[in-house]
Design a protein around this motif. Structure first.
Motif, PDB file in Angstrom:
ATOM      1  N   CYS B  67      -7.451  -1.608 -18.029  1.00 48.00           N
ATOM      2  CA  CYS B  67      -6.136  -1.203 -17.185  1.00 48.00           C
ATOM      3  C   CYS B  67      -4.922  -1.630 -17.979  1.00 48.00           C
ATOM      4  CB  CYS B  67      -6.373  -1.729 -15.912  1.00 48.00           C
ATOM      5  SG  CYS B  67      -5.205  -1.513 -14.685  1.00 48.00           S
ATOM      6  N   LEU B  69      -1.169  -2.657 -16.349  1.00 47.40           N
ATOM      7  CA  LEU B  69      -0.204  -2.395 -15.430  1.00 47.40           C
ATOM      8  C   LEU B  69       1.114  -2.871 -15.917  1.00 47.40           C
ATOM      9  CD1 LEU B  69      -2.161  -3.452 -12.063  1.00 47.40           C
ATOM     10  CD2 LEU B  69      -1.339  -1.362 -12.825  1.00 47.40           C
ATOM     11  N   PHE B 121      -6.512  -6.351 -14.812  1.00 45.05           N
ATOM     12  CA  PHE B 121      -5.571  -5.955 -13.691  1.00 45.05           C
ATOM     13  C   PHE B 121      -4.656  -6.846 -13.447  1.00 45.05           C
ATOM     14  CE2 PHE B 121      -9.737  -4.092 -13.489  1.00 45.05           C
ATOM     15  CZ  PHE B 121      -9.502  -2.771 -13.565  1.00 45.05           C
ATOM     16  N   ILE B 122      -4.863  -8.272 -13.333  1.00 43.85           N
ATOM     17  CA  ILE B 122      -4.104  -9.112 -12.667  1.00 43.85           C
ATOM     18  C   ILE B 122      -3.098  -9.677 -13.817  1.00 43.85           C
ATOM     19  CG2 ILE B 122      -5.685 -11.030 -12.736  1.00 43.85           C
ATOM     20  CD1 ILE B 122      -3.401 -10.177  -9.781  1.00 43.85           C
ATOM     21  N   LEU B 125      -0.429  -7.053 -14.706  1.00 45.81           N
ATOM     22  CA  LEU B 125       0.527  -7.237 -13.609  1.00 45.81           C
ATOM     23  C   LEU B 125       1.516  -8.180 -13.897  1.00 45.81           C
ATOM     24  CD1 LEU B 125       0.844  -5.452 -10.675  1.00 45.81           C
ATOM     25  CD2 LEU B 125      -0.286  -7.448  -9.660  1.00 45.81           C
ATOM     26  N   PHE B 253       7.574   1.298  -9.522  1.00 46.67           N
ATOM     27  CA  PHE B 253       6.383   1.830  -9.137  1.00 46.67           C
ATOM     28  C   PHE B 253       5.548   2.574 -10.263  1.00 46.67           C
ATOM     29  CE2 PHE B 253       5.054   5.356  -5.917  1.00 46.67           C
ATOM     30  CZ  PHE B 253       4.802   4.550  -5.134  1.00 46.67           C
ATOM     31  N   LEU B 256       1.681   1.545 -11.386  1.00 51.00           N
ATOM     32  CA  LEU B 256       0.764   1.987 -10.557  1.00 51.00           C
ATOM     33  C   LEU B 256       0.591   3.267 -10.155  1.00 51.00           C
ATOM     34  CD1 LEU B 256       1.579  -1.282  -8.503  1.00 51.00           C
ATOM     35  CD2 LEU B 256      -0.642  -0.681  -9.037  1.00 51.00           C
ATOM     36  N   ASN B 259      -1.312   4.547 -13.659  1.00 49.60           N
ATOM     37  CA  ASN B 259      -2.698   4.334 -13.457  1.00 49.60           C
ATOM     38  C   ASN B 259      -3.472   5.002 -12.284  1.00 49.60           C
ATOM     39  OD1 ASN B 259      -3.655   1.783 -15.275  1.00 49.60           O
ATOM     40  ND2 ASN B 259      -1.519   1.677 -14.814  1.00 49.60           N
ATOM     41  N   PHE B 269     -12.136   3.762 -12.939  1.00 53.30           N
ATOM     42  CA  PHE B 269     -11.881   2.334 -13.230  1.00 53.30           C
ATOM     43  C   PHE B 269     -13.299   1.604 -13.544  1.00 53.30           C
ATOM     44  CE2 PHE B 269      -7.718   2.447 -10.724  1.00 53.30           C
ATOM     45  CZ  PHE B 269      -6.925   2.035 -11.936  1.00 53.30           C
ATOM     46  N   GLY B 308       1.899   7.354  -0.728  1.00 56.61           N
ATOM     47  CA  GLY B 308       0.997   6.206  -0.811  1.00 56.61           C
ATOM     48  C   GLY B 308      -0.236   6.724  -0.204  1.00 56.61           C
ATOM     49  N   ILE B 311      -2.362   8.224  -2.825  1.00 55.56           N
ATOM     50  CA  ILE B 311      -2.922   7.193  -3.853  1.00 55.56           C
ATOM     51  C   ILE B 311      -4.013   6.791  -3.149  1.00 55.56           C
ATOM     52  CG2 ILE B 311      -2.558   5.044  -4.578  1.00 55.56           C
ATOM     53  CD1 ILE B 311       0.293   6.039  -5.455  1.00 55.56           C
ATOM     54  N   VAL B 312      -3.958   6.184  -1.743  1.00 56.57           N
ATOM     55  CA  VAL B 312      -5.067   5.490  -1.130  1.00 56.57           C
ATOM     56  C   VAL B 312      -6.312   6.479  -1.032  1.00 56.57           C
ATOM     57  CG1 VAL B 312      -5.909   4.517   1.037  1.00 56.57           C
ATOM     58  CG2 VAL B 312      -3.720   3.713   0.169  1.00 56.57           C
ATOM     59  N   LEU B 315      -7.961   6.955  -4.454  1.00 58.56           N
ATOM     60  CA  LEU B 315      -8.569   5.897  -4.895  1.00 58.56           C
ATOM     61  C   LEU B 315      -9.790   5.455  -4.021  1.00 58.56           C
ATOM     62  CD1 LEU B 315      -5.551   3.534  -5.965  1.00 58.56           C
ATOM     63  CD2 LEU B 315      -7.443   4.577  -7.355  1.00 58.56           C
ATOM     64  N   TRP B 316      -9.828   5.811  -2.709  1.00 57.83           N
ATOM     65  CA  TRP B 316     -10.959   5.524  -1.831  1.00 57.83           C
ATOM     66  C   TRP B 316     -12.123   6.505  -2.387  1.00 57.83           C
ATOM     67  CZ3 TRP B 316     -14.065   8.626   1.501  1.00 57.83           C
ATOM     68  CH2 TRP B 316     -14.547   7.832   2.320  1.00 57.83           C
ATOM     69  N   SER B 319     -13.751   5.100  -5.272  1.00 60.70           N
ATOM     70  CA  SER B 319     -14.968   4.132  -5.133  1.00 60.70           C
ATOM     71  C   SER B 319     -15.941   4.623  -4.293  1.00 60.70           C
ATOM     72  CB  SER B 319     -14.069   2.979  -4.174  1.00 60.70           C
ATOM     73  OG  SER B 319     -12.875   2.689  -4.899  1.00 60.70           O
TER      74      SER B 319
END
Lengths: 322, 329
Positions: B67, B69, B121-122, B125, B253, B256, B259, B269, B308, B311-312, B315-316, B319
């Motif tokens: 990934c 970011l 990821f982190i 970022l 913005f 994200l 991605n 992912f 937003g 996006i949620v 991604l939901w 997963s």
């Protein structure tokens, strides 16, 4: 030798920033003046509360980028509820809203079956946007001040600026929260379960640890602590704007990781986070006194975040080799 | 029922695009007329190009199970550099150096993520945060204007036409669209017909199996981050040229969104699946969404909320599909 090396690595960031503090104190004696130390104590308020909540999320093996959005929403809603609900009512409403925001995150993560930090990172980022936009829509983009209210909110003023003996009220709130969370994490079954969840989710599930409960708990705690942080924050500046929380999520993660809680989950403690926050605040304070521009401070925080994560990872790699 | 489920989970982008188009048709009247005008459609394509260019590089990293970011930070720094360096050197050299900056950051990311095995990821970022600070310092948090018409022409010019929108007259193809198409063809070739591209799927599918099969996993995965950094810098240069300014604010913005756009298209992912086509569709979806919301005159805060939520939701679903797959096995 190896043991010394481990301890050195564990506390390298601490030593670095203590060194920085020492250098600052020599170059700029104002650093150790009572006014500046008092200033540092007051800065402790909002960030430490948010970071304490974030500790549980990271120990549980997840991450929460939505705290900035939660802070924005809670700040504007709470301040506008002071007139209709009274101060205590507004305070409770704010904390409840924060907890609900956290619970929504937990619900999304649970229902989608997300198990990795990456999935949690993106979902909570999306929710942060949603909460922030709700704050903007609710407030119409305007900023609320204490002096616009019907009467001065004494309780919130006390939270922001009052003192109990030599300590500020926000510092007392922090000590209370720290004690409660520490007992919860180290002495209670639900708290221990969070560490086990973060250590190895599959192993935790197979040995009967309710990981669903842990996920709900960590995000609700994070939301609640973010709300508490938001209340202390706007009480201190007597103003609530819908963008007041910007940057809190990265600062909180930075503080947790710098303190030594590992991003892999399972290991860490709220006491380490206190150390981490102290370092972040000292760093900001040192850089301010040294006259470093706020943009370079931003870059410095990013650099330290990268460095701390790298170091955290090095420890992990070496631990596996032993 | 099962087919419908597959359609919704695997072709999220196509379903979402169809929904938006249906809404725009249903809106009727002036809204539909404006939205489906050739000017608006071309403008939409044009404004999505930079997102697509960023997404092409990110797709490689996501396929390989990583990934990136930090692209937001790279975008703004290279955009500002491309303008500021022109004060010291001829334009082409400045642009090349600005793009090389991205390559360098990508190399650094690769070192941290692949060689040192940190969580991508982190850490990216964090690198993005660092670069945003650098960009603000470079530009003093003010927009940096460019004053070179040649530079502006890179992104705003047209080929095969004069860019005039009049009745019965071909306006030509914007340069940005041509650049995007070249990049697109190159990446589609790279991922489909080279051993490098095929290896990425193996690495994303199972890192250890790929390593034991004799793939040089470190070099290949490292390369994806270098490419993604380079593409981000290219996007930054093109964005600066398009707006004729460099500024530190565009990056917040973007990383994200890009991605997410890649994941929306169907590159998961979890790694090992996806492709260039899918990412382009996913990113066009965000361009389409932006444009449709503007044409519908939705206030900006509601736009933010809607984006937003999208996006949620997506991604939901990503997963959730993974979870279903795990449960089937």
């Amino acid at each position: 030798m190896n043991k010394v090396g481990f301890i050195l690595k564990d506390y390298l960031v601490l030593l670095m920033i203590l060194g920085l503090a020492l250098v600052t104190a020599i170059i700029q004696p104002k650093f150790i003046s009572p006014a500046n130390l008092n200033n540092i104590m007051r800065q402790f308020g909002p960030l430490i509360l948010v970071a304490l909540g974030m500790t549980f999320v990271i120990v549980g093996g997840f991450i929460d980028l939505s705290v900035a959005g939660t802070i924005n929403l809670v700040a504007v809603v709470t301040i506008t509820l002071i007139d209709p609900l009274g101060q205590v009512g507004a305070l409770i409403a704010g904390l409840v809203i924060g907890s609900i925001c956290g619970a929504i995150n937990a619900g999304l993560i649970l229902t989608s079956g997300a198990t990795t930090q990456a999935e949690a990172l993106f979902i909570t980022f999306g929710m942060s946007t949603v909460y922030s936009s709700l704050a903007l829509i609710y407030s119409g983009g305007s900023t609320f001040h204490f002096w616009d209210l019907k009467e001065m909110p004494n309780m919130f003023e006390a939270i922001g600026a009052g003192s109990v003996g030599p300590l500020s009220v926000s510092f007392v709130i922090f000590l209370g929260a720290l004690a409660l969370l520490w007992i919860f994490h180290t002495k209670m079954a639900a708290g221990r379960a969070i560490s086990l969840t973060g250590g190895n989710k599959t192993a935790a599930r197979l040995s009967g640890v309710p990981i669903e409960r842990s996920i709900v708990l960590i995000y609700t705690i994070a939301g609640f602590m973010a709300a508490l942080g938001a209340i202390v924050l706007f009480s201190r500046v007597t103003t609530a704007s819908p963008v007041i929380g910007a940057g809190f999520e990265t600062n909180a993660i930075l503080a947790v990781v710098v303190g030594g809680t590992t991003l892999k989950g399972g290991k860490g403690s709220v006491l380490r986070t206190v150390m981490g926050v102290l370092l972040v605040i000292l760093l900001n304070n040192c850089l301010n006194l040294l006259g470093v521009s706020s943009y370079m401070q931003w870059a410095a925080r990013g650099a330290i975040l990268v460095f701390a994560i790298w170091l955290d990872n090095r420890k992990e790699v070496q631990g596996n080799q032993l | 029922m099962n087919n419908l489920y597959r359609l919704f989970t695997q072709q999220k982008a196509i379903v979402a695009i169809a929904v938006i188009l249906l809404v725009m048709v249903a809106a009727g009247g002036d809204v539909s007329r404006i939205f489906f005008s050739s000017y608006n459609l071309l403008d939409m394509l044009n404004s999505s190009t930079i997102l697509v260019i960023l997404g092409l590089g990110v797709t490689l990293t996501v396929i390989a199970g990583g990934c990136d970011l930090s692209i937001g930070g790279i975008l703004v720094v290279s955009g500002i550099l491309s303008i500021q360096l022109q004060n010291f050197m001829p334009m082409p050299l400045a642009l090349v150096l600005a793009v090389l900056f991205g390559t360098l950051v990508g190399f650094f990311n690769g070192f941290l993520v692949v060689q040192q095995k940190t969580e991508p990821f982190i850490i990216t970022l964090g690198v993005g945060l660092l670069l945003t600070g650098v960009a603000q310092q470079l530009s003093d948090a003010h927009p940096v204007p460019a004053n070179n018409p040649d530079f502006m022409n890179i992104s705003n010019g047209y080929q095969f036409g004069d860019g005039q929108f009049t009745e019965g007259h071909f306006p030509g193809i914007p340069n940005l669209v041509i650049i995007m198409l070249i990049c697109f063809v190159f990446f589609a070739w790279l991922i489909r017909y080279t051993s490098f591209g095929r290896n990425l799927y193996a690495i994303g599918g199972d890192y250890d199996v790929a390593r034991y099969s004799g793939i040089n996993v470190v070099a290949n995965k490292w390369m994806t981050l270098v490419i993604s950094g380079t593409m981000a810098a290219l996007g930054g240069v093109l964005l600066s040229s398009k707006l004729n300014t460099g500024s530190a604010i565009y990056g917040d913005f973007t990383a994200l969104v890009v991605n997410c756009g890649v994941v929306v298209g169907g590159t998961s992912f979890a790694g090992g699946v996806g492709g260039i086509w899918q990412s382009v569709l996913g990113l066009l979806l965000f361009g389409l969404l932006d444009n449709a919301m503007n044409v519908l005159n939705i206030p900006s805060w509601y736009q933010m909320m809607l984006k937003g939520t999208v996006i949620v939701a997506i991604l939901w679903m990503d997963s959730y599909t993974q979870k279903r797959k795990r449960e089937l096995v």
